[in-house]
Design an enzyme around this catalytic site. Structure first.
Site, short mmCIF file in Angstrom:
data_model
loop_
_atom_site.label_atom_id
_atom_site.label_comp_id
_atom_site.label_asym_id
_atom_site.label_seq_id
_atom_site.Cartn_x
_atom_site.Cartn_y
_atom_site.Cartn_z
N PHE A 138 -10.65 -18.64 5.03
CA PHE A 138 -11.85 -18.49 4.21
C PHE A 138 -11.43 -18.20 2.78
O PHE A 138 -10.69 -17.25 2.51
CB PHE A 138 -12.73 -17.35 4.72
CG PHE A 138 -14.02 -17.21 3.95
CD1 PHE A 138 -15.12 -17.97 4.27
CD2 PHE A 138 -14.11 -16.32 2.89
CE1 PHE A 138 -16.31 -17.86 3.55
CE2 PHE A 138 -15.28 -16.19 2.16
CZ PHE A 138 -16.39 -16.96 2.49
N ASP A 223 -4.08 -16.23 -0.98
CA ASP A 223 -5.38 -15.63 -1.18
C ASP A 223 -5.32 -14.20 -0.64
O ASP A 223 -5.37 -13.97 0.57
CB ASP A 223 -6.43 -16.45 -0.44
CG ASP A 223 -7.84 -15.86 -0.53
OD1 ASP A 223 -7.98 -14.68 -0.89
OD2 ASP A 223 -8.80 -16.59 -0.21
N LYS A 252 -12.25 -8.19 -4.77
CA LYS A 252 -12.74 -7.12 -3.90
C LYS A 252 -12.29 -5.73 -4.32
O LYS A 252 -12.84 -5.15 -5.24
CB LYS A 252 -12.39 -7.44 -2.45
CG LYS A 252 -13.22 -8.60 -1.88
CD LYS A 252 -13.10 -8.72 -0.39
CE LYS A 252 -13.91 -9.89 0.17
NZ LYS A 252 -15.37 -9.67 0.13
#
Length: 398
Positions: A138, A223, A252
């Site tokens: 993702f 990522d 995040k």
């Protein structure tokens, strides 16, 4: 559910597009690892805004940094520079311990869009025509990031995509070796797959990925939107995994609740862009940069990396010690874990946990994600562990 919760959920449903459905809880405030609903009910926050609230809620360091900065200079755009963004870029490069260049943006999807564009430009310059990414990976929901996301259910409604992306099973060296040739521009992967259910790579896989990219000239893009900034017990997960990517994406937990993302290009990858190739009006704004610096300073000064490893191990051992027919195990690192279930009852576990006063995330049908603030205490971990058997029983019977 009292009138306050019901009213807010009704108003939400009437005012917002239906892509989220209607969230089950309306939150009003938070402090530390705890939050309170609009009805005044208290919860232990074990998902942390999806691994975002690294210092918990209303942490004094972030409150002070953001308040002082917004009262001084809140926005400059990319037409001007400011000290906070320079300090943050320098700090990230220092923590990474390798020469590179930084781009600041607002989110993980934007960070991966930036990395995607870097790889596209690299591919055009070197005659490379396709990308490789992993199944169940993702990387975001914007069109470039979505093209690299290996989850058919969210990709297919929005295809076709502008580039050729070939998906291989995660943690399969032979499949990757077969897919990556000297025509591959870049390999995109998460060192641990987050949305797939906190799925770590096996030992040696990531160093093998590095070797395959080196042999073929493909860029390796890591990522670490979820896994970095202490979440897995290290500043960056790849540092513990024994490899260095060409491009690193962050977001995040970096801002501790403020929107910020970052891309680091190491060595030659840091200078692929030329003036005008990319930009962001809000990226690297002074307030988010001040928050990020406060997060990094606090993790360092309070020795939170060691704390994350200690309480993360305590959490994992405690879950593993629970003897319950619905529970099959636990995986992950640091304060980034998945409780594994024998049946697809993660949604029922999430609902039962909420009723018991704990916020968790049904990330997959048979996996429940835990990503609490890095400041969570041993006592708070123990409170959840004590409640877990009853939560599982309630979910199993639902």
């Amino acid at each position: 559910m009292n009138a306050g919760q019901t009213d807010l959920r009704t108003r939400f449903e009437a005012a917002f597009m239906p892509n989220y459905g209607v969230p089950p809880v309306a939150l009003a405030r938070g402090e530390g690892s705890r939050v309170w609903g609009a009805d005044g009910r208290e919860y232990l926050d074990l998902i942390g805004g999806i691994a975002v609230s690294s210092l918990g809620h209303a942490h004094p360091a972030i409150v002070r940094a953001v308040s002082e900065q917004v009262a001084t200079l809140a926005h400059t755009s990319n037409l001007y520079l400011h000290e906070q963004e320079v300090l943050l870029a320098e700090r990230l490069l220092g923590l990474l311990g390798a020469p590179g260049r930084v781009f600041l943006c607002n989110s993980g999807a934007e960070a991966n869009e930036c990395a995607y564009k870097l790889a596209v430009k690299y591919g055009k310059a070197t005659g490379r025509t396709y990308f490789v990414a992993t199944e169940n990976g993702f990387h975001g929901r914007t069109m470039g990031a979505l093209s690299l996301t290996g989850k058919a259910s969210i990709r297919e409604p929005f295809g076709p995509f502008p580039v050729d992306v070939r998906f291989v099973p995660f943690d399969d060296v032979d499949a990757l070796k077969a897919a990556v040739t000297d025509q591959c521009a870049a390999v995109f992967l998460e060192p641990t797959q987050g949305e797939a259910g906190v799925v770590p790579a096996s030992e040696g896989y990531l160093t093998a990925v590095r070797e395959i990219c080196d042999a073929t000239g493909a860029l390796l893009v890591a990522d670490e939107v979820q896994s970095a900034i202490g979440r897995a017990g290290h500043w960056f997960a790849h540092q513990a995994d024994g490899f260095t990517p060409d491009i690193l994406t962050l977001a995040k937990g970096l801002g501790g609740g403020m929107p910020i993302g970052a891309v680091v290009g190491f060595g030659p990858a840091g200078t692929i862009y030329e003036k005008g190739d990319h930009g962001s009006t809000f990226g690297g704004n002074p307030v988010s940069c001040a928050a990020a610096l406060a997060v990094l300073d606090t993790i360092d000064s309070e020795n939170l990396l060691a704390h994350v490893r200690t309480v993360g191990d305590r959490l994992a051992r405690g879950v593993a010690a629970v003897d319950h027919p619905l529970l099959t195990g636990v995986r992950g690192r640091g304060l980034w874990r998945a409780i594994l279930l024998a049946e697809p009852k993660a949604a029922q576990v999430q609902a039962a946990a909420e009723r018991a006063g704990f916020l968790v995330n049904a990330v997959q049908p048979a996996a429940v994600r835990l990503a609490p603030p890095l400041v969570i205490t041993s006592e708070e971990i123990d409170a959840f562990l004590a409640a877990l058997p009853a939560i599982l029983t309630e979910a199993a019977d639902a």
